[in-house]
Write a protein that holds these residues in place. Structure first.
Motif, PDB file in Angstrom:
ATOM      1  N   LEU A 185       0.836  -1.211   0.000  1.00  0.00           N
ATOM      2  CA  LEU A 185       0.000   0.000   0.000  1.00  0.00           C
ATOM      3  C   LEU A 185       0.871   1.262   0.000  1.00  0.00           C
ATOM      4  N   ASP A 186       1.932   1.248   0.795  1.00  0.00           N
ATOM      5  CA  ASP A 186       2.824   2.414   0.839  1.00  0.00           C
ATOM      6  C   ASP A 186       3.489   2.645  -0.507  1.00  0.00           C
ATOM      7  N   ASN A 188       2.332   1.840  -3.390  1.00  0.00           N
ATOM      8  CA  ASN A 188       1.317   2.306  -4.340  1.00  0.00           C
ATOM      9  C   ASN A 188       0.943   3.763  -4.098  1.00  0.00           C
ATOM     10  N   THR A 189       0.769   4.140  -2.846  1.00  0.00           N
ATOM     11  CA  THR A 189       0.404   5.537  -2.562  1.00  0.00           C
ATOM     12  C   THR A 189       1.557   6.476  -2.905  1.00  0.00           C
ATOM     13  N   GLU A 190       2.787   6.021  -2.687  1.00  0.00           N
ATOM     14  CA  GLU A 190       3.951   6.837  -3.078  1.00  0.00           C
ATOM     15  C   GLU A 190       3.984   7.053  -4.590  1.00  0.00           C
ATOM     16  N   TYR A 193      -1.180   6.536  -6.229  1.00  0.00           N
ATOM     17  CA  TYR A 193      -2.472   5.862  -6.139  1.00  0.00           C
ATOM     18  C   TYR A 193      -3.154   6.236  -4.826  1.00  0.00           C
ATOM     19  N   LYS A 194      -4.412   6.607  -4.894  1.00  0.00           N
ATOM     20  CA  LYS A 194      -5.186   6.984  -3.713  1.00  0.00           C
ATOM     21  C   LYS A 194      -5.723   5.724  -3.045  1.00  0.00           C
ATOM     22  N   GLU A 195      -5.458   5.585  -1.742  1.00  0.00           N
ATOM     23  CA  GLU A 195      -5.900   4.376  -1.043  1.00  0.00           C
ATOM     24  C   GLU A 195      -7.396   4.437  -0.758  1.00  0.00           C
ATOM     25  N   LYS A 255      -6.316   7.134 -10.242  1.00  0.00           N
ATOM     26  CA  LYS A 255      -5.443   6.043  -9.792  1.00  0.00           C
ATOM     27  C   LYS A 255      -5.815   5.680  -8.357  1.00  0.00           C
ATOM     28  N   TYR A 256      -6.335   4.482  -8.168  1.00  0.00           N
ATOM     29  CA  TYR A 256      -6.756   4.008  -6.851  1.00  0.00           C
ATOM     30  C   TYR A 256      -6.009   2.729  -6.486  1.00  0.00           C
ATOM     31  N   THR A 257      -5.815   2.535  -5.186  1.00  0.00           N
ATOM     32  CA  THR A 257      -5.287   1.281  -4.679  1.00  0.00           C
ATOM     33  C   THR A 257      -6.106   0.851  -3.476  1.00  0.00           C
ATOM     34  N   ILE A 288      -4.204  -2.298  -7.758  1.00  0.00           N
ATOM     35  CA  ILE A 288      -4.184  -0.943  -8.318  1.00  0.00           C
ATOM     36  C   ILE A 288      -5.166  -0.897  -9.490  1.00  0.00           C
TER      37      ILE A 288
END
Length: 423
Positions: A185-186, A188-190, A193-195, A255-257, A288
């Motif tokens: 998750l980290d 992807n957000t970096e 991507y919005k969690e 962009k979502y995760t 993602i």
């Protein structure tokens, strides 16, 4: 779902493209076109009847104002007949539209031009390989023996509680599982991507929207009482956020995760290749999802592939990337890249991610559109990828990082785990 206008105008192209999936689609395409012709003809007839009825209603009003009630009465009798006819035509048009939709649901997405021809996984194209396969010490074991040795995953306890394919993670095994989720998750957000935290059950409309229904109905767990489905992947609820949505062009890309447990019946899966963590009914996965302008979706796909590569590089696991052939591609995909990690103890490759571009296939079902610069509504492109699926990543770590002293934790995960070794 393929667009009916595209099928109607490109029948041979559709048939030839689906042949790459080893599908003889001629009969279905012919039936689709015939149903569409009947539906459109019925709709034209209905529109004409309604138009005539509206005109008569106006004429009746004019006659009543002029005091010509007898003439108005004659026209009223005609409107009664027209209303009856319009009701029959409307019902027929609805039946034809439903039949057409059901028939369209049976057609998979068209493979992209670069999809290799082939029928089985052996025909997939190896496009990239990286990482050294470690040489294990004498007496090295597969992960299902290691988890017993170090008491970190209990398959038998899962059988007791639920059934086969529902493992119980224990102690450092549970902490390593949580560490992987947080790390993914980290990463992807970096990467922008919005969690999102989403429901783990979806309704029928959501399952149809992303293409799990009707194609994968037998693989999904279904609660008949409330008519809800346990999700097979976070792709389903996350992508359905945009069902019946019209975005503005400047909102793209999205962009979502999200992390979710995933549930799959995996009916018909037997044998040694599904042992241990290799195939489960419940497993964790970080996904993602992207919504893109059609002009940018393949550049976005390449970006997603590079992103997954960067995670595996940090985990220092040997992996390869396959471009799936037409016969091995998912129903909804136009182009898919599979990532596989090498399991040294099992001496085989394990799939740990699929990254796919669906082009407009899901968006057409979802009615997911964007308003372009000219103010016209256009179907968006959707993409998704595992980033990553945990069971086989975990299996790869346990097997490739084993030593006589214990299982060493990959350096990038140590701050997440709070320990350096499982011993």
């Amino acid at each position: 779902m393929l667009q009916i206008t595209f099928i109607r105008e490109n029948q041979e192209k559709v048939i030839n493209a689906l042949a790459k999936r080893n599908m003889d689609a001629k009969q279905v395409v012919d039936e689709v076109v015939q149903l569409d012709e009947k539906r459109r003809a019925t709709q034209v007839e209905l529109d004409n009847v309604l138009s005539e009825s509206n005109k008569l209603s106006k004429d009746i009003g004019d006659l009543m104002k002029a005091g010509e009630k007898s003439k108005a009465a004659i026209l009223k009798e005609k409107t009664v007949l027209l209303k009856g006819k319009s009701k029959v035509l409307a019902e027929s048009a609805l039946v034809l539209a439903n039949e057409l939709t059901e028939k369209l649901y049976t057609l998979p997405n068209l493979p992209a031009d670069i999809v290799p021809v082939g029928k089985t996984p052996e025909d997939n194209l190896n496009v990239f390989e990286e990482g050294e396969i470690p040489v294990l010490h004498e007496g090295a074991q597969p992960h299902w023996e290691l988890v017993k040795k170090y008491d970190i995953i209990d398959f038998e306890l899962g059988v007791k509680i639920t059934g086969a394919g529902f493992p119980v993670y224990k102690g450092k095994g549970a902490r390593l599982q949580r560490a992987l989720i947080n790390y993914f998750l980290d990463k992807n957000t970096e990467a922008g991507y919005k969690e999102m935290q989403v429901p783990h059950l979806v309704n029928e409309a959501s399952a149809y929207g992303t293409g799990q229904l009707p194609d994968k109905e037998g693989q999904m767990y279904h609660d008949a009482t409330d008519d809800l489905y346990l999700i097979p992947t976070a792709e389903v609820p996350v992508t359905n956020i945009f069902r019946d949505v019209i975005l503005s062009e400047n909102e793209l890309p999205v962009k979502y995760t999200g992390y979710t447990p995933c549930f799959r019946r995996e009916a018909g899966s037997y044998g040694a290749h599904v042992r241990g963590l290799n195939r489960l009914h419940q497993f964790d996965k970080v996904e993602i999802v992207r919504v893109e302008h059609p002009d940018n979706s393949y550049a976005a796909l390449d970006e997603m592939v590079e992103h997954v590569k960067s995670i595996l590089q940090e985990l220092k696991l040997p992996y390869r990337i396959l471009r799936l052939c037409g016969g091995d591609m998912g129903f909804t995909s136009a182009l898919t890249y599979d990532f596989e990690v090498y399991s040294t103890a099992q001496e085989r490759w394990l799939e740990i991610s699929s990254v796919s571009n669906f082009e407009t296939f899901q968006a057409n079902r979802l009615k997911l559109r964007f308003k372009d610069k000219d103010g016209k509504n256009q179907l968006a492109h959707t993409l998704n990828g595992s980033s990553l699926a945990l069971p086989r990543v975990l299996a790869g770590i346990l097997e490739n990082y084993q030593t006589p002293e214990g299982i060493v934790i990959p350096e990038v995960l140590r701050s997440y785990c709070g320990f350096d070794i499982i011993d």
